[in-house]
Design a protein around this motif. Structure first.
Motif: not given
Length: 363
Positions: A287-313
């Motif tokens: 189901k949907e997941v909730s998190a504090d997006w302020s940590i991603i942006s204002d607090t830590k300036e994170l890079t969030i990357v989603g991954g799907h399948l295994g292309p070229n691996c």
């Protein structure tokens, strides 16, 4: 084809929690198509969550469309021996009768914008074995590789059950690549299921400064050590945030790879990761997941990357399996006859007593 039966036993998805053993026709290979005898098939967490009715697969009747196209045979982790070739298939796929093979779980169109960019894992038709009508899956005796399939030969010295693990390992390696791991990084892999253990093994090959594996089951952490983890931690037994701060001189981990599919692991990762860290999400959530997006942006300036399948691996995954890089006989914890598929699915859903569960096709 004369020596092959006309029908075969298959698990057939009819609906949520409605999986049946049925007799279905053995497919006939057309031009550039390959027929394989299924030697082993794994039960993915995605297969189990599909059975359980996860919105990701069945839709919500509003914004999320239904992904599954029943009736369909499930199973996208498999190995198979080539038993018949359609016209032109041998040259097209580079295989011969008797070859041990695997096929990438997605059969891309090769024509859409993403395929043209080399990002075939995002192909718009997105036909995946075991979910869609044109790509029936491997929980049966014989499987057809379509003409557009991405087929790989596996050395015949490899155990077919080990070869079946190429699919999840390729996914794990893609996640590792997305993390852009550097020599001086502190890397955390959350979850020591099949994907997580593959991520640990893949991250080990990147030679980070420190590689930490997390799981709630101590026995799985022992397997993670054999996959290359420097340190293993059970979040239920330690102050995880403090432990990672201590190991990182107070900064937090540089890379956090989430492989549990549990919402708490997402929040945990956001709290444990360093400022300007890289967070790789590679899970299917119920189901949907909730998190504090302020940590991603204002607090830590994170890079969030989603991954799907295994292309070229896939070539790298095959090489790692062939070289016995992973403790496969400890990762494959259970093997069930196809008739007992439901027991295997329920064990995957429970998650505490197994790592990789595989099915043995009926003879």
């Amino acid at each position: 084809m004369a020596d092959l039966p006309s029908t075969m036993t298959a698990v057939v998805v009819r609906g949520k929690e409605d999986y049946r053993l049925e007799q279905v026709p053995v497919p006939q290979p057309g031009p550039k198509e390959v027929l394989v005898k299924v030697l082993a098939v794994g039960i993915c967490a995605g297969d189990a969550k599909t059975f359980d009715g996860a919105t990701r697969f069945w839709g919500d009747g509003k914004d999320i469309p239904c992904y599954v196209e029943p009736p369909v045979i499930p199973g996208h982790e498999f190995s198979g021996e080539v038993v018949a070739l359609g016209e032109g298939a041998a040259i097209h796929h580079g295989v011969e009768i008797g070859d041990l093979t695997v096929s990438e779980q997605i059969v891309p169109c090769h024509d859409c914008r993403y395929c043209q960019r080399g990002q075939y894992q995002m192909c718009i038709p997105h036909d995946v074995y075991g979910f869609h009508q044109v790509t029936q899956g491997a929980m049966t005796q014989y499987l057809l590789y379509p003409a557009k399939a991405l087929v790989h030969k596996v050395p015949k010295t490899v155990d077919p059950f080990h070869a079946c693990f190429v699919e999840p390992l390729a996914c794990s390696l893609h996640a590792v690549e997305l993390g852009n791991i550097q020599f001086n990084d502190i890397v955390v892999v959350s979850g020591c299921g099949p994907l997580g253990l593959g991520m640990v093994a893949g991250a080990r090959q990147k030679s980070p400064k420190c590689l930490i594996a997390l799981d709630m089951q101590d026995w799985k952490l022992e397997v993670a050590k054999k996959c290359g983890a420097d340190i293993v931690l059970n979040p239920s037994k330690v102050d995880l945030q403090q432990e990672i701060k201590t190991l990182s001189e107070g900064f937090g981990c540089d890379v956090y790879i989430e492989a549990t599919g549990h919402p708490s692991s997402v929040v945990q990762g956001l709290n444990c990761i360093a400022r300007m860290g890289r967070f790789v999400e590679f899970s299917v959530f119920g189901k949907e997941v909730s998190a504090d997006w302020s940590i991603i942006s204002d607090t830590k300036e994170l890079t969030i990357v989603g991954g799907h399948l295994g292309p070229n691996c896939w070539p790298k995954a095959i090489a790692m399996i062939a070289e016995n890089t992973l403790p496969m006989d400890e990762i494959i914890t259970h093997r069930f006859k196809m008739i007992n598929f439901l027991e295997g699915i329920k064990m995957v859903l429970k998650g505490t007593d197994s790592i990789k569960i595989m099915l043995i096709p009926e003879n």
